[in-house]
Scaffold this active site. Structure first.
Site, short mmCIF file in Angstrom:
data_model
loop_
_atom_site.label_atom_id
_atom_site.label_comp_id
_atom_site.label_asym_id
_atom_site.label_seq_id
_atom_site.Cartn_x
_atom_site.Cartn_y
_atom_site.Cartn_z
CG ASP A 181 -2.01 1.04 1.18
OD1 ASP A 181 -2.35 1.49 0.08
OD2 ASP A 181 -2.51 1.42 2.25
NE ARG A 227 -12.02 12.57 -7.46
CZ ARG A 227 -12.99 12.02 -6.71
NH1 ARG A 227 -14.20 11.82 -7.23
NH2 ARG A 227 -12.77 11.67 -5.47
CE LYS A 228 -12.58 5.44 -12.50
NZ LYS A 228 -13.71 4.55 -12.84
C1 LIG Z 1 0.50 14.07 3.80
C2 LIG Z 1 1.23 14.23 2.46
C3 LIG Z 1 2.68 14.56 2.62
C4 LIG Z 1 3.41 14.58 1.29
C5 LIG Z 1 4.81 14.13 1.47
C6 LIG Z 1 5.54 13.79 0.23
C7 LIG Z 1 5.97 12.54 -0.07
C8 LIG Z 1 5.50 11.32 0.66
C9 LIG Z 1 6.15 10.10 0.13
C10 LIG Z 1 5.70 8.87 0.37
C11 LIG Z 1 4.45 8.56 1.09
C12 LIG Z 1 4.05 7.17 0.85
C13 LIG Z 1 2.81 6.68 0.84
C14 LIG Z 1 1.64 7.45 1.28
C15 LIG Z 1 0.45 7.32 0.41
C16 LIG Z 1 -0.61 6.47 0.59
C17 LIG Z 1 -0.60 5.20 1.30
C18 LIG Z 1 -1.70 5.03 2.28
C19 LIG Z 1 -3.08 5.34 1.75
C20 LIG Z 1 -4.15 4.84 2.66
O1 LIG Z 1 -3.94 3.98 3.43
S1 LIG Z 1 -5.69 5.56 2.55
C21 LIG Z 1 -6.63 4.71 3.80
C22 LIG Z 1 -7.48 3.58 3.31
N1 LIG Z 1 -8.49 4.05 2.38
C23 LIG Z 1 -9.62 4.62 2.77
O2 LIG Z 1 -9.88 4.80 3.92
C24 LIG Z 1 -10.57 5.05 1.66
C25 LIG Z 1 -12.01 5.10 2.13
N2 LIG Z 1 -12.85 5.48 1.01
C26 LIG Z 1 -13.04 6.78 0.68
O3 LIG Z 1 -12.61 7.70 1.36
C27 LIG Z 1 -13.78 7.03 -0.58
O4 LIG Z 1 -14.58 5.96 -0.90
C28 LIG Z 1 -12.85 7.37 -1.75
C29 LIG Z 1 -12.02 8.63 -1.44
C30 LIG Z 1 -11.90 6.21 -2.08
C31 LIG Z 1 -13.68 7.67 -3.00
O5 LIG Z 1 -14.70 8.54 -2.62
P1 LIG Z 1 -15.06 9.83 -3.49
O6 LIG Z 1 -16.37 10.35 -2.99
O7 LIG Z 1 -13.91 10.77 -3.52
O8 LIG Z 1 -15.19 9.31 -4.95
P2 LIG Z 1 -16.38 8.43 -5.59
O9 LIG Z 1 -16.99 7.49 -4.65
O10 LIG Z 1 -17.26 9.36 -6.34
O11 LIG Z 1 -15.56 7.54 -6.68
C32 LIG Z 1 -14.82 8.15 -7.74
C33 LIG Z 1 -14.62 7.10 -8.79
O12 LIG Z 1 -13.84 6.03 -8.23
C34 LIG Z 1 -14.60 4.79 -8.27
N3 LIG Z 1 -14.35 4.06 -7.03
C35 LIG Z 1 -14.32 4.54 -5.79
N4 LIG Z 1 -14.07 3.59 -4.91
C36 LIG Z 1 -13.95 2.44 -5.63
C37 LIG Z 1 -13.69 1.11 -5.29
N5 LIG Z 1 -13.47 0.73 -4.01
N6 LIG Z 1 -13.64 0.20 -6.27
C38 LIG Z 1 -13.82 0.56 -7.55
N7 LIG Z 1 -14.05 1.83 -7.94
C39 LIG Z 1 -14.14 2.75 -7.01
C40 LIG Z 1 -16.04 5.23 -8.39
O13 LIG Z 1 -16.84 4.23 -9.00
C41 LIG Z 1 -15.92 6.48 -9.25
O14 LIG Z 1 -15.72 6.07 -10.59
P3 LIG Z 1 -16.44 6.84 -11.79
O15 LIG Z 1 -15.97 8.27 -11.73
O16 LIG Z 1 -15.97 6.14 -13.03
O17 LIG Z 1 -17.91 6.71 -11.57
#
Ligand SMILES: CCCCC/C=C\C/C=C\C/C=C\C/C=C\CCCC(=O)SCCNC(=O)CCNC(=O)[C@H](O)C(C)(C)COP(=O)(O)OP(=O)(O)OC[C@H]1O[C@@H](n2cnc3c(N)ncnc32)[C@H](O)[C@@H]1OP(=O)(O)O
Length: 265
Positions: A181, A227-228
């Site tokens: 992840d 956004r995907k």
């Molecule tokens: C702090 C930053 C510092 C920056 C520092 C710089 C460098 C850092 C370097 C390294 C860092 C390393 C890694 C860090 C990064 C990430 C790793 C950890 C990430 C996580 O650990 S994160 C926690 C677990 N995660 C959740 O806790 C998500 C819970 N969930 C939600 O928060 C919502 O569910 C969300 C946001 C996912 C979507 O919500 P939403 O409202 O924004 O969007 P919406 O539902 O409209 O979907 C839009 C389109 O995506 C499709 N879609 C959505 N979900 C789907 C699914 N499951 N399967 C298939 N399709 C899906 C829809 O079907 C639609 O598709 P379409 O547009 O085609 O209709």
């Protein structure tokens, strides 16, 4: 736009030479902000209690890490194989085609202005990165992420320590999922240049991964639709002989994500 902070080149990265999981005798690290730092540098052997990290800030009330310390560099918990592979990957950064991404305990230890830009105003300590909050070198996740200049390819060099054991002698599947992840997340972040959330993570575990093994999680962006962001990841040994796991992931770009109030310490 997110700029992943510049990182020191190989010459500036500490070159530690201790044997695996053996570090010098104890020193007490002074701790500003009223926090008490844990003693560091207790010699240990494999299977023993790993030494705590220096400059550790464990209080939920602490405002930030005592001293933002880049943890994606060798420490006393890194095995010889981990160090060798790190040097190999670091050499590839010389021509600018790859870069090492620094890594900190807390989101705010990255450039605060970058964090504000990505997640909006943050008050208090900001998010912890749980991979970096096991306060013992070599006990948990030891890793360094390298990002290709294309921004579409990330490699995470990783050694999963004894606190991440599941079946006897083998890494827990959840720990491997965390490694994946994080790697695909870093790749998605580089692609998106906004905050991203894991929406879907599909993992095939193929071969049990021994605790302490040095592995590379290799992630690529497969496609980007609105956004995907669709990504793939393969976790293999450093020679590429053993494929431990492979995965696909979907990340969704989100703007100005704010953690729910309950999530804040
Ligand atoms: C702090 C930053 C510092 C920056 C520092 C710089 C460098 C850092 C370097 C390294 C860092 C390393 C890694 C860090 C990064 C990430 C790793 C950890 C990430 C996580 O650990 S994160 C926690 C677990 N995660 C959740 O806790 C998500 C819970 N969930 C939600 O928060 C919502 O569910 C969300 C946001 C996912 C979507 O919500 P939403 O409202 O924004 O969007 P919406 O539902 O409209 O979907 C839009 C389109 O995506 C499709 N879609 C959505 N979900 C789907 C699914 N499951 N399967 C298939 N399709 C899906 C829809 O079907 C639609 O598709 P379409 O547009 O085609 O209709």
């Amino acid at each position: 736009m997110i700029q992943i902070p510049n990182v020191p080149d190989g010459d500036n990265i500490p070159q530690l030479c201790h044997q695996t999981l053996v570090v010098p005798t104890a020193v007490l690290v002074p701790a500003p902000h009223g926090a008490t730092a844990a003693p560091h540098g207790i010699a240990m052997t494999i299977g023993g209690v790993p030494p705590p990290r220096p400059h550790c800030c464990v209080s939920p009330q602490a405002l930030c890490s005592v001293s933002p310390q880049d943890l994606a560099v060798p420490n006393a918990g890194w095995s010889v194989a981990m160090r060798e592979q790190f040097q190999h990957l670091l050499r590839r950064t010389a021509d600018g085609s790859w870069r090492r991404i620094p890594s900190y305990r807390r989101g705010l230890d990255y450039l605060p202005e970058v964090v504000q830009m990505v997640v909006g105003p943050v008050t208090g300590p900001g998010p912890r990165h749980f991979l970096r909050n096991l306060d013992a070198e070599g006990a948990g996740f030891e890793y360094a992420i390298f990002l290709h200049s294309s921004g579409h390819h990330a490699q995470c060099l990783c050694q999963l320590g004894p606190y991440l054991e599941g079946h006897h002698g083998f890494a827990h599947g959840g720990a491997i999922a965390t490694l994946i992840d994080t790697t695909v997340g870093a790749c998605a972040l580089a692609v998106a240049k906004t905050s991203v959330m894991t929406a879907k993570l599909n993992i095939s575990y193929l071969v049990p991964m021994p605790v302490g093994a040095v592995v590379v999680a290799d992630s690529r962006m497969e496609r980007h639709e609105g956004r995907k962001i669709f990504l793939s990841c393969r976790v293999h040994d450093t020679k590429g002989d053993t494929l431990y796991a492979e995965a696909t992931a979907l990340f969704i770009q989100v703007e100005n994500t704010k953690p729910p109030p309950a999530a804040r310490p």
